[in-house]
Motif scaffolding. Structure first.
Motif, PDB file in Angstrom:
ATOM      1  N   TYR A  20       0.872  -1.022   0.066  1.00  0.00           N
ATOM      2  CA  TYR A  20      -0.053  -0.235  -0.034  1.00  0.00           C
ATOM      3  C   TYR A  20       0.895   1.285   0.093  1.00  0.00           C
ATOM      4  N   TRP A  21       0.728   2.190  -1.043  1.00  0.00           N
ATOM      5  CA  TRP A  21       1.416   3.323  -1.067  1.00  0.00           C
ATOM      6  C   TRP A  21       0.682   4.337  -0.530  1.00  0.00           C
ATOM      7  N   HIS A  22       1.382   5.121   0.276  1.00  0.00           N
ATOM      8  CA  HIS A  22       0.864   6.326   1.105  1.00  0.00           C
ATOM      9  C   HIS A  22       1.429   7.667   0.695  1.00  0.00           C
ATOM     10  N   ASN A  23       0.449   8.408  -0.139  1.00  0.00           N
ATOM     11  CA  ASN A  23       0.995   9.709  -0.675  1.00  0.00           C
ATOM     12  C   ASN A  23       0.254  10.891   0.060  1.00  0.00           C
ATOM     13  N   SER A  24       1.385  11.569   0.615  1.00  0.00           N
ATOM     14  CA  SER A  24       0.746  12.566   1.337  1.00  0.00           C
ATOM     15  C   SER A  24       1.627  14.154   0.644  1.00  0.00           C
ATOM     16  N   VAL A  25       0.741  14.970   0.251  1.00  0.00           N
ATOM     17  CA  VAL A  25       1.408  16.330  -0.437  1.00  0.00           C
ATOM     18  C   VAL A  25       1.240  17.554   0.545  1.00  0.00           C
ATOM     19  N   ASN A  26       0.624  17.346   1.646  1.00  0.00           N
ATOM     20  CA  ASN A  26       0.456  18.382   2.849  1.00  0.00           C
ATOM     21  C   ASN A  26       1.062  17.922   4.215  1.00  0.00           C
ATOM     22  N   GLY A  27       1.023  18.889   4.968  1.00  0.00           N
ATOM     23  CA  GLY A  27       1.522  18.759   6.364  1.00  0.00           C
ATOM     24  C   GLY A  27       2.756  19.111   6.545  1.00  0.00           C
ATOM     25  N   ARG A  28       3.418  18.858   7.724  1.00  0.00           N
ATOM     26  CA  ARG A  28       4.652  19.151   8.209  1.00  0.00           C
ATOM     27  C   ARG A  28       5.651  18.171   7.610  1.00  0.00           C
ATOM     28  N   ASN A  29       5.301  16.895   7.144  1.00  0.00           N
ATOM     29  CA  ASN A  29       6.269  15.994   6.573  1.00  0.00           C
ATOM     30  C   ASN A  29       5.642  15.413   5.545  1.00  0.00           C
ATOM     31  N   ALA A 135      -2.786  -0.880  -9.781  1.00  0.00           N
ATOM     32  CA  ALA A 135      -2.898  -0.070  -8.796  1.00  0.00           C
ATOM     33  C   ALA A 135      -4.472   0.273  -8.755  1.00  0.00           C
ATOM     34  N   ARG A 136      -4.973   0.265  -7.410  1.00  0.00           N
ATOM     35  CA  ARG A 136      -6.212   0.533  -7.033  1.00  0.00           C
ATOM     36  C   ARG A 136      -6.301   1.435  -5.822  1.00  0.00           C
ATOM     37  N   THR A 137      -7.230   2.501  -6.172  1.00  0.00           N
ATOM     38  CA  THR A 137      -7.245   3.672  -5.281  1.00  0.00           C
ATOM     39  C   THR A 137      -8.060   3.050  -3.910  1.00  0.00           C
ATOM     40  N   LYS A 138      -7.409   3.016  -2.677  1.00  0.00           N
ATOM     41  CA  LYS A 138      -8.291   2.530  -1.554  1.00  0.00           C
ATOM     42  C   LYS A 138      -8.894   3.797  -0.817  1.00  0.00           C
ATOM     43  N   SER A 139      -8.221   4.942  -0.884  1.00  0.00           N
ATOM     44  CA  SER A 139      -8.908   6.219  -0.434  1.00  0.00           C
ATOM     45  C   SER A 139      -8.202   7.119  -0.757  1.00  0.00           C
ATOM     46  N   ILE A 140      -9.041   8.178  -0.927  1.00  0.00           N
ATOM     47  CA  ILE A 140      -8.375   9.827  -1.405  1.00  0.00           C
ATOM     48  C   ILE A 140      -9.130  10.843  -0.650  1.00  0.00           C
ATOM     49  N   ASP A 141      -8.192  11.915  -0.375  1.00  0.00           N
ATOM     50  CA  ASP A 141      -8.789  12.948   0.563  1.00  0.00           C
ATOM     51  C   ASP A 141      -8.429  14.094  -0.080  1.00  0.00           C
ATOM     52  N   LEU A 142      -8.893  14.805  -1.037  1.00  0.00           N
ATOM     53  CA  LEU A 142      -8.314  15.635  -1.573  1.00  0.00           C
ATOM     54  C   LEU A 142      -7.737  17.039  -0.988  1.00  0.00           C
ATOM     55  N   LYS A 143      -8.800  17.333   0.118  1.00  0.00           N
ATOM     56  CA  LYS A 143      -8.623  18.322   1.198  1.00  0.00           C
ATOM     57  C   LYS A 143      -7.234  18.200   1.840  1.00  0.00           C
ATOM     58  N   GLY A 145      -4.945  16.245   1.222  1.00  0.00           N
ATOM     59  CA  GLY A 145      -3.793  15.834   0.384  1.00  0.00           C
ATOM     60  C   GLY A 145      -3.210  14.693   0.540  1.00  0.00           C
ATOM     61  N   VAL A 146      -4.156  13.430   0.787  1.00  0.00           N
ATOM     62  CA  VAL A 146      -3.465  12.226   1.253  1.00  0.00           C
ATOM     63  C   VAL A 146      -4.425  11.241   0.125  1.00  0.00           C
ATOM     64  N   ALA A 147      -3.448  10.304  -0.271  1.00  0.00           N
ATOM     65  CA  ALA A 147      -3.760   9.068  -0.887  1.00  0.00           C
ATOM     66  C   ALA A 147      -3.319   7.750  -0.632  1.00  0.00           C
ATOM     67  N   ILE A 148      -4.368   6.761  -0.638  1.00  0.00           N
ATOM     68  CA  ILE A 148      -3.844   5.487  -0.253  1.00  0.00           C
ATOM     69  C   ILE A 148      -4.103   4.615  -1.445  1.00  0.00           C
ATOM     70  N   VAL A 149      -2.955   3.739  -1.955  1.00  0.00           N
ATOM     71  CA  VAL A 149      -3.259   3.026  -3.252  1.00  0.00           C
ATOM     72  C   VAL A 149      -2.689   1.730  -3.191  1.00  0.00           C
ATOM     73  N   GLU A 150      -3.392   0.654  -3.440  1.00  0.00           N
ATOM     74  CA  GLU A 150      -2.965  -0.720  -3.356  1.00  0.00           C
ATOM     75  C   GLU A 150      -2.101  -1.033  -4.442  1.00  0.00           C
ATOM     76  N   TYR A 151      -1.029  -1.706  -4.518  1.00  0.00           N
ATOM     77  CA  TYR A 151      -0.253  -1.957  -5.649  1.00  0.00           C
ATOM     78  C   TYR A 151      -0.266  -3.518  -5.553  1.00  0.00           C
ATOM     79  N   ASN A 152      -0.821  -4.396  -6.445  1.00  0.00           N
ATOM     80  CA  ASN A 152      -0.550  -5.610  -6.773  1.00  0.00           C
ATOM     81  C   ASN A 152       0.730  -5.939  -7.668  1.00  0.00           C
ATOM     82  N   CYS A 153       1.807  -6.476  -7.440  1.00  0.00           N
ATOM     83  CA  CYS A 153       2.859  -6.282  -8.358  1.00  0.00           C
ATOM     84  C   CYS A 153       3.124  -8.041  -8.607  1.00  0.00           C
TER      85      CYS A 153
END
Length: 158
Positions: A20-29, A135-143, A145-153
């Motif tokens: 599971y790929w955790h992408n965050s574009v906002n926040g402190r880190n 890749a399948r998006t499991k959750s996304i919160d645009l406000k 800036g967080v997305a969680i994507v399942e990757y089956n490799c």
């Protein structure tokens, strides 16, 4: 090719991984940072380039076991939809695959239910890797800036 350079990797193997790929574009880190703003004023983000160092986990919750990092970039390469060129390594940092990578290069139309991208290489255990990821998006919160994507490799390697 005599196979000497393959060492113990002479017989081709198949590996299936789910991370599971955790992408965050906002926040402190943030784990991703836009380094090039979109060149057009449109909803497609065309021209935007984002560098990433996103955690890869074994399960959906962000606090689940981290097994590696997705390191690379994604660039908005489509004008009519949100479609990214993904260029990334899944760098594994624990367990059986510690120190190994797979390299993914492909098109990711993020609003599609399932996106398929090729695995074009790898290192260590995944030497001479080829295959694909789904890749399948499991959750996304645009406000937020967080997305969680399942990757089956699905990986063939030596």
């Amino acid at each position: 090719m005599n196979g000497k350079h393959l060492g113990p990797y002479k017989k081709e193997k198949f590996t299936h991984l789910r991370v599971y790929w955790h992408n965050s574009v906002n926040g402190r880190n943030p784990s991703s940072v836009m380094i090039q703003q979109p060149v057009l004023n449109s909803s497609s983000l065309f021209g935007a380039i984002t560098m990433m160092d996103d955690p890869l986990t074994l399960d959906v919750p962000r606090n689940s076991t981290v097994v590696g990092q997705a390191q690379g970039m994604y660039a908005a390469a489509a004008q009519g939809e949100i479609g990214f060129l993904m260029v990334m390594n899944f760098a594994f940092t624990t367990g059986k695959y510690n120190g190994s990578t797979i390299t993914i290069l492909g098109r990711n139309v993020v609003m599609s239910k399932v996106r398929e991208m090729p695995v074009v290489g790898g290192s260590e255990i995944f030497r001479f890797a080829r295959g694909y990821v789904e890749a399948r998006t499991k959750s996304i919160d645009l406000k937020a800036g967080v997305a969680i994507v399942e990757y089956n490799c699905y990986i063939l390697h030596y």
